[in-house]
Design an enzyme around this catalytic site. Structure first.
Site, PDB file in Angstrom:
ATOM      1  N   SER A 169       6.979   0.777   6.669  1.00  0.00           N
ATOM      2  CA  SER A 169       6.485   1.517   5.503  1.00  0.00           C
ATOM      3  C   SER A 169       4.972   1.676   5.573  1.00  0.00           C
ATOM      4  CB  SER A 169       6.846   0.722   4.244  1.00  0.00           C
ATOM      5  OG  SER A 169       6.062   1.120   3.125  1.00  0.00           O
ATOM      6  N   TYR A 203       7.448  -5.816  -2.089  1.00  0.00           N
ATOM      7  CA  TYR A 203       7.814  -4.817  -1.081  1.00  0.00           C
ATOM      8  C   TYR A 203       6.777  -4.816   0.053  1.00  0.00           C
ATOM      9  CZ  TYR A 203       9.159  -0.137   0.625  1.00  0.00           C
ATOM     10  OH  TYR A 203       9.560   0.946   1.395  1.00  0.00           O
TER      11      TYR A 203
END
Ligand code: NAP
Ligand code: GCO
Length: 267
Positions: free
Chosen positions: A147, A160
């Site tokens: 990510s 996250y």
């Protein structure tokens, strides 16, 4: 040999986790089109039924397995069933993931752990279950879906970002530990992609205007657009194919240039 042949996945068995929809579905579709036999999983029969209908509508013979990737026994059983029904797994994409957007001081430890469990512990669990077959076969490809948050932080995504930062290093460690056995482990770091996971960030406002975050991301992306799941298909096929056999431990950012750009100056 024609160079394009090195991008073929003919005869390969690929497992894409969390591929009922979103990025995983697009990667599984691309793998099928490149010649692979595709397996995928998700947690619910409801999503499985929808996914199978969508795969069939696209003429893709994907095999679906109900499996929560955080449950090691379910994962081991799923891998054993895939090996029985399709053959040893040549390509693993650790795609399944969740996000919880909560200010850190408001986030419970349980909520933090849930994100780490799916986004970091599960790629460990699934890779550990799949690598023995790759070692026996003498080759393998593992692709971890990282990510922007593998490199950057932002408000409300502490769990996250911690997970995706860890996933970047797990990628490099698998590459280091198994490279000599002809197993390549790389990551794909998508930018901001239009999927159900990011739908809340793109919601049209009550006055019909764009969501402020939508406008923010457009200003942070040189390509001046959100990514589409199709933008990830070529990079995913490349990292799963023989064309990338000497690439190991690399995170390929497919982000329209976000990581290269300070952001558009306010007018
Ligand atoms: P999504 O639309 O929310 O899809 C997530 C998928 O993961 C679903 O198929 C879901 O299936 C599955 N899943 C979630 N938890 C699971 C579990 N415990 N066991 C098995 N399957 C599980 O997300 P997406 O946008 O496609 O993202 C896919 C991956 O790309 C994620 O790792 C995400 O972090 C990453 N990513 C996304 C973006 C983006 O902008 N969209 C950017 C960078 C990275 P069920 O809920 O049916 O189980
Ligand atoms: C967020 C988004 C991002 C994307 C992606 C960016 O809330 O910031 O969900 O985290 O999902 O990971 O690469």
């Amino acid at each position: 040999m024609k160079i394009l042949d090195s991008f073929s996945l003919e005869g390969k068995v690929a497992l894409v986790t969390g591929a009922a929809y979103g990025i995983g579905f697009a990667i599984a579709e691309a793998y099928a089109s490149a010649g692979a036999r595709v397996a995928f999983n998700c947690r619910s029969q409801e999503h499985m039924d929808i996914a199978m209908k969508n795969y069939n509508q696209k003429g893709i013979e994907a095999k679906g397995y109900i499996c929560d990737v955080t449950d090691e026994k379910q994962v081991v059983d799923m891998v054993a069933n895939i090996e029985k029904e399709l053959g040893t797994i040549d390509i693993l994409v650790n795609n399944a993931g969740i996000i919880k957007r909560i200010p850190m001081t408001d986030m419970s430890t349980e909520e933090f752990r849930q994100v780490i469990d799916v986004d970091l512990n599960a790629p460990f669990i699934v890779s550990k279950a799949v690598i023995p077959g790759m070692l026996k076969k003498g080759h393998g490809k593992i692709i971890n879906i990282c990510s922007m948050m593998s490199e950057l932080g932002r408000e409300t995504v502490s769990a996250y970002a911690a997970a995706k930062g860890g996933l970047k290093m797990l990628t490099k460690n698998i590459a280091s530990e198994y490279g000599e056995f002809n197993i390549q482990c790389n990551g794909i770091g998508p930018g901001y992609i239009a999927t159900p996971q990011t739908a809340p960030l793109r919601e049209v406002q009550s006055d019909g205007s764009k969501h402020p975050f939508d406008q923010f991301i457009i200003g942070k992306t040189p390509a001046a657009r959100w990514g589409e799941v199709e933008d990830l298909q070529g990079p995913a096929v490349f990292l799963a194919s023989g064309a990338s056999d000497f690439i190991n431990g690399h995170i390929l950012y497919v982000d329209g240039g976000i990581l290269a750009y300070i952001g558009k100056q306010p007018k």
